[in-house]
Motif scaffolding. Structure first.
Motif, PDB file in Angstrom:
ATOM      1  N   VAL A  21       0.831  -1.204   0.000  1.00  0.00           N
ATOM      2  CA  VAL A  21       0.000   0.000   0.000  1.00  0.00           C
ATOM      3  C   VAL A  21       0.866   1.255   0.000  1.00  0.00           C
ATOM      4  O   VAL A  21       0.520   2.263  -0.611  1.00  0.00           O
ATOM      5  CB  VAL A  21      -0.946  -0.012   1.230  1.00  0.00           C
ATOM      6  CG1 VAL A  21      -1.735   1.274   1.339  1.00  0.00           C
ATOM      7  CG2 VAL A  21      -1.882  -1.208   1.170  1.00  0.00           C
ATOM      8  N   THR A  22       2.006   1.199   0.662  1.00  0.00           N
ATOM      9  CA  THR A  22       2.879   2.375   0.774  1.00  0.00           C
ATOM     10  C   THR A  22       4.008   2.366  -0.249  1.00  0.00           C
ATOM     11  O   THR A  22       4.903   3.214  -0.176  1.00  0.00           O
ATOM     12  CB  THR A  22       3.498   2.461   2.180  1.00  0.00           C
ATOM     13  OG1 THR A  22       4.305   1.298   2.391  1.00  0.00           O
ATOM     14  CG2 THR A  22       2.442   2.578   3.249  1.00  0.00           C
ATOM     15  N   ARG A  29       8.319  10.521   4.218  1.00  0.00           N
ATOM     16  CA  ARG A  29       9.358  11.290   3.528  1.00  0.00           C
ATOM     17  C   ARG A  29       9.614  12.611   4.223  1.00  0.00           C
ATOM     18  O   ARG A  29      10.729  13.057   4.312  1.00  0.00           O
ATOM     19  CB  ARG A  29       8.941  11.565   2.084  1.00  0.00           C
ATOM     20  CG  ARG A  29       8.950  10.332   1.220  1.00  0.00           C
ATOM     21  CD  ARG A  29       8.594  10.685  -0.173  1.00  0.00           C
ATOM     22  NE  ARG A  29       7.147  10.921  -0.234  1.00  0.00           N
ATOM     23  CZ  ARG A  29       6.503  11.327  -1.303  1.00  0.00           C
ATOM     24  NH1 ARG A  29       7.147  11.583  -2.395  1.00  0.00           N
ATOM     25  NH2 ARG A  29       5.200  11.484  -1.282  1.00  0.00           N
ATOM     26  N   GLY A  30       8.552  13.239   4.669  1.00  0.00           N
ATOM     27  CA  GLY A  30       8.662  14.553   5.311  1.00  0.00           C
ATOM     28  C   GLY A  30       9.039  14.450   6.769  1.00  0.00           C
ATOM     29  O   GLY A  30       9.177  13.360   7.329  1.00  0.00           O
ATOM     30  N   THR A  31       9.212  15.593   7.385  1.00  0.00           N
ATOM     31  CA  THR A  31       9.588  15.637   8.798  1.00  0.00           C
ATOM     32  C   THR A  31       8.361  15.801   9.696  1.00  0.00           C
ATOM     33  O   THR A  31       8.492  15.785  10.907  1.00  0.00           O
ATOM     34  CB  THR A  31      10.558  16.798   9.060  1.00  0.00           C
ATOM     35  OG1 THR A  31       9.930  18.025   8.659  1.00  0.00           O
ATOM     36  CG2 THR A  31      11.852  16.593   8.294  1.00  0.00           C
ATOM     37  N   ASP A  88       1.343  11.421   4.740  1.00  0.00           N
ATOM     38  CA  ASP A  88       2.541  12.187   4.400  1.00  0.00           C
ATOM     39  C   ASP A  88       2.617  12.415   2.891  1.00  0.00           C
ATOM     40  O   ASP A  88       2.916  13.523   2.435  1.00  0.00           O
ATOM     41  CB  ASP A  88       3.786  11.457   4.901  1.00  0.00           C
ATOM     42  CG  ASP A  88       5.053  12.220   4.615  1.00  0.00           C
ATOM     43  OD1 ASP A  88       5.207  13.343   5.141  1.00  0.00           O
ATOM     44  OD2 ASP A  88       5.903  11.698   3.867  1.00  0.00           O
ATOM     45  N   ASP A  89       2.326  11.381   2.119  1.00  0.00           N
ATOM     46  CA  ASP A  89       2.321  11.529   0.661  1.00  0.00           C
ATOM     47  C   ASP A  89       1.299  12.570   0.220  1.00  0.00           C
ATOM     48  O   ASP A  89       1.589  13.435  -0.604  1.00  0.00           O
ATOM     49  CB  ASP A  89       1.995  10.196  -0.020  1.00  0.00           C
ATOM     50  CG  ASP A  89       3.109   9.171   0.115  1.00  0.00           C
ATOM     51  OD1 ASP A  89       4.242   9.558   0.475  1.00  0.00           O
ATOM     52  OD2 ASP A  89       2.830   7.984  -0.127  1.00  0.00           O
ATOM     53  N   LEU A  90       0.096  12.476   0.776  1.00  0.00           N
ATOM     54  CA  LEU A  90      -0.965  13.410   0.410  1.00  0.00           C
ATOM     55  C   LEU A  90      -0.631  14.837   0.837  1.00  0.00           C
ATOM     56  O   LEU A  90      -0.939  15.796   0.127  1.00  0.00           O
ATOM     57  CB  LEU A  90      -2.294  12.959   1.020  1.00  0.00           C
ATOM     58  CG  LEU A  90      -2.843  11.636   0.482  1.00  0.00           C
ATOM     59  CD1 LEU A  90      -4.039  11.184   1.314  1.00  0.00           C
ATOM     60  CD2 LEU A  90      -3.207  11.752  -0.985  1.00  0.00           C
ATOM     61  N   SER A  94       0.098  18.368  -1.400  1.00  0.00           N
ATOM     62  CA  SER A  94      -0.848  19.458  -1.074  1.00  0.00           C
ATOM     63  C   SER A  94      -2.306  19.060  -1.290  1.00  0.00           C
ATOM     64  O   SER A  94      -3.138  19.904  -1.593  1.00  0.00           O
ATOM     65  CB  SER A  94      -0.524  20.720  -1.875  1.00  0.00           C
ATOM     66  OG  SER A  94       0.772  21.141  -1.597  1.00  0.00           O
ATOM     67  N   LEU A  95      -2.622  17.785  -1.113  1.00  0.00           N
ATOM     68  CA  LEU A  95      -3.995  17.321  -1.256  1.00  0.00           C
ATOM     69  C   LEU A  95      -4.758  17.352   0.055  1.00  0.00           C
ATOM     70  O   LEU A  95      -5.988  17.286   0.064  1.00  0.00           O
ATOM     71  CB  LEU A  95      -4.021  15.906  -1.846  1.00  0.00           C
ATOM     72  CG  LEU A  95      -3.474  15.792  -3.267  1.00  0.00           C
ATOM     73  CD1 LEU A  95      -3.425  14.339  -3.710  1.00  0.00           C
ATOM     74  CD2 LEU A  95      -4.301  16.619  -4.234  1.00  0.00           C
ATOM     75  N   ILE A  96      -4.022  17.416   1.174  1.00  0.00           N
ATOM     76  CA  ILE A  96      -4.652  17.521   2.491  1.00  0.00           C
ATOM     77  C   ILE A  96      -3.948  18.604   3.296  1.00  0.00           C
ATOM     78  O   ILE A  96      -2.842  19.029   2.950  1.00  0.00           O
ATOM     79  CB  ILE A  96      -4.603  16.191   3.285  1.00  0.00           C
ATOM     80  CG1 ILE A  96      -3.153  15.760   3.521  1.00  0.00           C
ATOM     81  CG2 ILE A  96      -5.428  15.116   2.609  1.00  0.00           C
ATOM     82  CD1 ILE A  96      -3.008  14.619   4.510  1.00  0.00           C
ATOM     83  N   GLU A  97      -4.615  19.022   4.351  1.00  0.00           N
ATOM     84  CA  GLU A  97      -4.035  19.940   5.326  1.00  0.00           C
ATOM     85  C   GLU A  97      -4.179  19.306   6.700  1.00  0.00           C
ATOM     86  O   GLU A  97      -5.128  18.566   6.949  1.00  0.00           O
ATOM     87  CB  GLU A  97      -4.757  21.285   5.294  1.00  0.00           C
ATOM     88  CG  GLU A  97      -4.597  22.014   3.974  1.00  0.00           C
ATOM     89  CD  GLU A  97      -5.443  23.271   3.911  1.00  0.00           C
ATOM     90  OE1 GLU A  97      -6.084  23.636   4.925  1.00  0.00           O
ATOM     91  OE2 GLU A  97      -5.477  23.886   2.833  1.00  0.00           O
TER      92      GLU A  97
END
Length: 123
Positions: A21-22, A29-31, A88-90, A94-97
């Motif tokens: 799935v991942t 990836r992000g912090t 994190d991917d989303l 910039s698909l979620i906040e």
């Protein structure tokens, strides 16, 4: 073994390991760390330009209204670590906040904590 004891693929539903799935990743990836009580909401960025997996699509559908990270994991039925990687991917796309439920890194007033402790002991 009776008829009811047999499992078939139709009865178990779709079966896949979390790493599929991942995309094989176990870490974000992000912090940004996603706390269980952080609120996730869909951003205004359209998702139709990005290939969406069924899991990502379900998360985006859920996030049309504000929902906590814990609720996303529970409703989708994926482990929290997998959901954090997908979120994190989303977020990177910039698909979620994310709205933090409580500020991080701030020390709470010791006097207030003492009063809370006294109140709990009084119970």
């Amino acid at each position: 073994m009776g008829e009811d004891d047999r499992w078939t693929y139709e009865e178990t539903g779709p079966v896949s390991r979390p790493y599929t799935v991942t995309g094989g990743r176990t870490r974000q990836r992000g912090t940004r760390y996603f706390d269980l009580v952080d609120i996730v909401v869909r951003s205004g960025t359209p998702a139709d330009t990005t290939p969406v997996s069924p899991e990502r699509g379900r998360i985006l559908d859920l996030c049309r209204v504000p929902v906590s990270v814990a609720e996303v994991s529970a409703i989708i039925g994926l482990p929290l670590g997998v959901v954090r990687v997908l979120l994190d991917d989303l977020l990177c796309e910039s698909l979620i906040e994310i709205m933090e439920a409580a500020p991080r890194g701030k020390v709470t007033d010791p006097a207030l904590l003492s009063k809370v402790l006294q109140g709990l002991r009084a119970l």
